[in-house]
Design a protein around this motif. Structure first.
Motif, PDB file in Angstrom:
ATOM      1  N   GLU A  54       0.820  -1.204   0.000  1.00  0.00           N
ATOM      2  CA  GLU A  54       0.000   0.000   0.000  1.00  0.00           C
ATOM      3  C   GLU A  54       0.858   1.260   0.000  1.00  0.00           C
ATOM      4  OE1 GLU A  54      -0.155  -2.723   1.915  1.00  0.00           O
ATOM      5  OE2 GLU A  54      -2.003  -2.751   3.098  1.00  0.00           O
ATOM      6  N   THR A  55       0.366   2.311  -0.668  1.00  0.00           N
ATOM      7  CA  THR A  55       1.063   3.604  -0.631  1.00  0.00           C
ATOM      8  C   THR A  55       0.486   4.499   0.450  1.00  0.00           C
ATOM      9  OG1 THR A  55      -0.464   4.391  -2.306  1.00  0.00           O
ATOM     10  CG2 THR A  55       1.672   3.615  -3.077  1.00  0.00           C
ATOM     11  N   GLU A  56      -0.661   4.115   1.006  1.00  0.00           N
ATOM     12  CA  GLU A  56      -1.296   4.892   2.071  1.00  0.00           C
ATOM     13  C   GLU A  56      -2.283   3.956   2.765  1.00  0.00           C
ATOM     14  OE1 GLU A  56      -4.577   7.589   0.745  1.00  0.00           O
ATOM     15  OE2 GLU A  56      -3.602   7.403  -1.208  1.00  0.00           O
ATOM     16  N   PRO A  57      -2.832   4.370   3.908  1.00  0.00           N
ATOM     17  CA  PRO A  57      -3.755   3.475   4.611  1.00  0.00           C
ATOM     18  C   PRO A  57      -4.927   3.048   3.723  1.00  0.00           C
ATOM     19  CG  PRO A  57      -3.152   5.328   5.999  1.00  0.00           C
ATOM     20  CD  PRO A  57      -2.573   5.611   4.650  1.00  0.00           C
ATOM     21  N   VAL A  58      -5.230   1.753   3.764  1.00  0.00           N
ATOM     22  CA  VAL A  58      -6.302   1.197   2.955  1.00  0.00           C
ATOM     23  C   VAL A  58      -7.497   0.910   3.851  1.00  0.00           C
ATOM     24  CG1 VAL A  58      -7.009  -0.824   1.610  1.00  0.00           C
ATOM     25  CG2 VAL A  58      -4.808   0.247   1.169  1.00  0.00           C
ATOM     26  N   GLN A  59      -8.678   1.359   3.411  1.00  0.00           N
ATOM     27  CA  GLN A  59      -9.881   1.193   4.207  1.00  0.00           C
ATOM     28  C   GLN A  59     -10.512  -0.181   3.991  1.00  0.00           C
ATOM     29  OE1 GLN A  59     -14.172   3.484   4.567  1.00  0.00           O
ATOM     30  NE2 GLN A  59     -12.733   4.106   3.025  1.00  0.00           N
ATOM     31  N   ALA A  60     -10.577  -0.569   2.730  1.00  0.00           N
ATOM     32  CA  ALA A  60     -11.200  -1.848   2.387  1.00  0.00           C
ATOM     33  C   ALA A  60     -10.728  -2.246   1.001  1.00  0.00           C
ATOM     34  CB  ALA A  60     -12.724  -1.714   2.403  1.00  0.00           C
ATOM     35  N   VAL A  61     -10.901  -3.521   0.674  1.00  0.00           N
ATOM     36  CA  VAL A  61     -10.482  -4.020  -0.631  1.00  0.00           C
ATOM     37  C   VAL A  61     -11.692  -4.632  -1.327  1.00  0.00           C
ATOM     38  CG1 VAL A  61      -8.951  -5.631  -1.842  1.00  0.00           C
ATOM     39  CG2 VAL A  61      -8.145  -4.455   0.203  1.00  0.00           C
ATOM     40  N   ALA A 116      -7.739  -1.747  -4.063  1.00  0.00           N
ATOM     41  CA  ALA A 116      -7.510  -1.250  -2.701  1.00  0.00           C
ATOM     42  C   ALA A 116      -7.999   0.192  -2.584  1.00  0.00           C
ATOM     43  CB  ALA A 116      -6.021  -1.336  -2.353  1.00  0.00           C
ATOM     44  N   LEU A 117      -9.030   0.387  -1.781  1.00  0.00           N
ATOM     45  CA  LEU A 117      -9.634   1.718  -1.601  1.00  0.00           C
ATOM     46  C   LEU A 117      -8.934   2.432  -0.456  1.00  0.00           C
ATOM     47  CD1 LEU A 117     -12.318   3.393  -2.456  1.00  0.00           C
ATOM     48  CD2 LEU A 117     -13.181   2.562  -0.268  1.00  0.00           C
ATOM     49  N   PRO A 118      -8.428   3.656  -0.710  1.00  0.00           N
ATOM     50  CA  PRO A 118      -7.739   4.363   0.375  1.00  0.00           C
ATOM     51  C   PRO A 118      -8.704   4.782   1.473  1.00  0.00           C
ATOM     52  CG  PRO A 118      -7.954   5.790  -1.547  1.00  0.00           C
ATOM     53  CD  PRO A 118      -8.447   4.425  -1.961  1.00  0.00           C
ATOM     54  N   ALA A 119      -8.164   4.956   2.673  1.00  0.00           N
ATOM     55  CA  ALA A 119      -8.994   5.337   3.817  1.00  0.00           C
ATOM     56  C   ALA A 119      -9.645   6.695   3.610  1.00  0.00           C
ATOM     57  CB  ALA A 119      -8.141   5.347   5.087  1.00  0.00           C
ATOM     58  N   ARG A 120      -8.997   7.538   2.774  1.00  0.00           N
ATOM     59  CA  ARG A 120      -9.548   8.885   2.599  1.00  0.00           C
ATOM     60  C   ARG A 120     -10.669   8.922   1.561  1.00  0.00           C
ATOM     61  NH1 ARG A 120      -6.838  10.720  -2.186  1.00  0.00           N
ATOM     62  NH2 ARG A 120      -5.241   9.169  -2.563  1.00  0.00           N
ATOM     63  N   ALA A 121     -11.001   7.772   0.949  1.00  0.00           N
ATOM     64  CA  ALA A 121     -12.083   7.756  -0.044  1.00  0.00           C
ATOM     65  C   ALA A 121     -13.358   7.216   0.589  1.00  0.00           C
ATOM     66  CB  ALA A 121     -11.695   6.886  -1.224  1.00  0.00           C
TER      67      ALA A 121
END
Ligand code: SF4
Ligand code: SF4
Lengths: 64, 376
Positions: free
Chosen positions: B241-248, B273-278
């Protein structure tokens, strides 16, 4: 015996739910949702009648 | 073992890397049996999403004058594994196609890709280099999501209409122009070729699946993972991951959201991989709108149900109270279309409601998201 619907053939005439309410209900758009279990023996004749009445020939009775 | 070479392999390169199919070992009627035995011993399953045992399919399509169809129409926007395979290693697919044709006794082979697909040059170059016993015809299929469904392909090849045909008759009974037809995904065929090139024992120990990984990973693209690998390993194969992932999103547009990274990935073409900020609901709403537009509009539950749940999600985003309606609408969508298209959409929607509880609460409380920054 199980009631099935050919989803492509069905034209949402809804007759099946009138003739066989024990095994068929209609969804909010008028398309049949059929009971998944076997048709009770007492209902088989009714089910045959409903199958014959479907104008789109989409209702079927299948041996399971 | 790796399946994908770093760049396009011509025939000589393919043979150097993967070897030559030992045709003499599979000669004649006994040979066909041995070939199918080998596929069964390797426990090969369809890589198009359904996971059906390939040997069973081969057995049931065995008939004189049958047809073999290689399905290279990758309808899911999140999946590129079949395109990668046809671009980098077309001969592996074609070896598999010839082996499958031999196994079922087919005299005709068709390779289907989407019209105008970027894989076409690689495929034609590969075909020009080969002198196959069963001639391979390339068919360009209209670019629709459900056109890649098995019965839709068969229907198109027979009549020029790319809509699914429904559950019966199955293609192995009556397929292209009424002939028994074997439809296999191109990765399945490449795997079949590897079973024969490596032998089932070696194949079983070295087996890798192709998975397309997109979203916030360092190296988005097609990776190779051991079957059943946990999501953490799949994401790591794409550089992590390039940043925190919220869910896949596991399994492409008709797949399932999960935030459990130990989740074992098997028979899955793609993960995102959906980022936490989305906002997961927003992403899901977009996908549902796409799936609704891609319905072949033949079956009521799909034609009306998909736009309805897409609209419910759009309403959720505006803070509307559509969760109760969704809870009522989603269960009866499954299993009522002629193909599995509505099932996939219902699965996606249901998993989004489960996984994105925080987003759901934020939207229904404020009519907008906890997320202020949009992710393209
Ligand atoms: S009667 Fe026939 S066409 Fe009408 S809803 Fe029932 S199955 Fe469909
Ligand atoms: S379920 Fe939907 S996509 Fe599948 S055949 Fe019916 S209308 Fe077409």
């Amino acid at each position: 015996m199980k009631v099935t619907v050919d989803p492509i053939g069905c034209r949402a005439h809804g007759l099946c739910a009138d003739l066989l309410p024990e095994a068929v209900r209609l969804d909010e758009w008028g398309y049949p949702v059929v009971a998944s279990g076997p048709v009770p023996p007492g209902l088989v004749a009714e089910a045959r009648r409903a199958v014959a009445a479907c104008p789109a020939l989409a209702l079927r009775l299948r041996k399971d | 073992m790796t399946i994908l070479p770093p760049h396009h392999l011509d025939l000589a390169g393919h043979r150097r890397r993967n070897g030559v199919v030992p045709w003499v070992a599979y000669h004649g009627e006994d040979g066909r049996d041995r070939l199918i035995e080998a596929v069964a011993a390797a426990d090969l399953r369809g890589r198009g999403g359904a996971g059906f045992p390939t040997a069973v399919k081969l057995r049931s399509a065995r008939a004189p004058r049958s047809v073999v169809v290689a399905n290279g129409c990758e309808g899911d926007p999140l999946s590129h594994k079949d395109a990668a395979l046809l671009t980098l290693s077309p001969h592996l697919v074609l070896d598999g196609l010839q082996l499958a044709a031999h196994a079922v006794g087919a005299g005709e082979a068709v390779l289907c890709v989407h019209a105008g697909s970027p894989v076409l040059p690689s495929v034609f170059a590969a075909l020009a280099e080969r002198d196959d016993p069963v001639p391979v015809r390339v068919e360009e299929i209209p670019r629709r999501y459900v056109a890649s469904e098995e019965t839709a392909l068969v229907h198109y090849l027979t009549s020029g209409d790319a809509r699914p045909l429904g559950k019966s008759p199955r293609p192995d009974e009556r397929g292209v122009r009424g002939r028994p037809t074997l439809v296999d995904n191109v990765e399945t065929l490449a795997q079949l070729a590897l079973v024969i090139l490596l032998g089932p024992q070696h194949y079983l120990s070295a087996r890798r699946d192709l998975v397309t990984v997109t979203g916030v990973v360092r190296r988005p693209g097609v990776v190779e993972v051991a079957p059943g690998a946990p999501l953490t390993a799949v994401l790591a194969a794409a550089g992590g991951e390039t940043e925190p992932v919220q869910a896949v999103l596991v399994g492409g547009y008709g797949g399932t959201w999960t935030s459990d990274f130990r989740f074992g990935v098997s028979g899955i073409p793609a993960v995102y991989a959906l980022p936490a900020r989305a906002c997961g609901l927003e992403y899901t709403a977009k996908v549902l709108a796409f799936l609704a537009a891609e319905s072949a509009r033949q079956c009521g539950p799909c034609m009306f149900g998909l736009p309805a749940i897409a609209a419910d999600f759009a309403e959720l985003l505006r803070g509307g109270p559509s969760t109760a309606r969704l809870a009522r609408r989603l269960p009866p969508l499954t299993g009522r279309g002629a193909c599995a298209h509505p099932d996939g959409a219902a699965r996606l929607a249901a998993s989004a409601l489960q996984v994105f509880g925080a987003d759901l609460a934020a939207h229904s409380a404020g009519g907008r998201c906890r997320i202020l920054e949009r992710v393209a």
